[in-house]
Scaffold this active site. Structure first.
Site, short mmCIF file in Angstrom:
data_model
loop_
_atom_site.label_atom_id
_atom_site.label_comp_id
_atom_site.label_asym_id
_atom_site.label_seq_id
_atom_site.Cartn_x
_atom_site.Cartn_y
_atom_site.Cartn_z
CE LYS A 84 -4.48 0.13 2.19
NZ LYS A 84 -5.16 0.21 3.49
CB ILE A 85 2.31 3.19 -2.50
CG1 ILE A 85 3.07 1.87 -2.63
CG2 ILE A 85 3.17 4.42 -2.70
CD1 ILE A 85 4.52 1.91 -2.37
#
Ligand code: E4P
Length: 214
Positions: A83-84
């Site tokens: 998750k960015i």
């Protein structure tokens, strides 16, 4: 339609997994902190149980740090999805990771423009947060409708995860719009099962069964 659980609590995840409807898990630092467990313990428990995408978030804000963290997190297993957060550095990191075949989930997305950029960078998933938009008096589901349409127009491969889900109506609307995935807190998944007429029906059938001559 795929259903993920938005939780890091292994008891909740185990319960929903036992229903046979679970396709994946999304976590974030807040959800992991809530468990009171160490990060490593938490992720290992989930990886052992779930054979579907498991989103784990980076905490760096520069692309070099994000990429370094992502490469380490990816070692937890084949289902780990990084998750960015949406930002210039986030886009850069997603691009690099997608070229390395590391799965990514661009998070903290609040507009169709951000979702276009996430898809262009090659994100595996994009997470528009509908509940947090509702909280500030925007119709969260409106951006889902826009993103679904835009992605269809250009045949973008990025899958849409409807996130920050607060109630079962978000799930129904996501399904009607054709979003690929909804990630729901445990409480919302439980509410999806419930219907007063089902409870009344079960009670009545049991009562009537007792009336059948033995
Ligand atoms: C998404 O992946 C996030 O973990 C989550 O849906 C955020 O939800 P919240 O707005 O309820 O914190």
């Amino acid at each position: 339609m795929k259903i993920f659980i938005d939780s890091a609590d292994i008891n909740e995840i185990r319960e929903v997994h036992s229903w046979g409807i679970l396709d994946g898990v999304t976590t974030n630092p807040t959800l992991i902190a809530k468990t009171g467990k160490k990060f490593d313990t938490c992720i290992r428990e989930i990886v052992e149980l779930v054979k579907g995408p498991i989103s784990v978030e980076v905490i760096s804000s520069d692309w070099e740090g994000m990429v370094k963290e992502a490469r380490e997190l990816a070692k937890y297993g084949e289902w780990i999805t990084i998750k960015i957060p949406m930002s210039k550095d986030g886009l850069k990191a997603v691009k690099i990771l997608s070229e390395e075949k590391i799965k990514t989930n661009m998070t903290l997305v609040f507009s169709p423009n951000q979702a276009i950029l996430a898809a262009k960078a090659g994100a595996t998933f994009v997470s528009p947060f509908v509940g947090r938009l509702d909280d500030i008096s925007h119709f969260g589901m409106e951006i889902i409708s826009d993103i679904v349409q835009i992605y269809k127009n250009y045949n973008f491969k990025t899958e849409i995860i409807v996130a920050s889900v607060r109630n079962p109506l978000h799930v129904v609307t996501a399904g009607k719009l054709g979003a690929h995935i909804v990630t729901c807190p445990y409480q919302v998944l439980e509410l999806m099962i419930k219907h007063p007429l089902t409870d009344i029906g079960i009670k009545k059938f049991l009562e009537d069964y007792q009336k059948i001559p033995k």
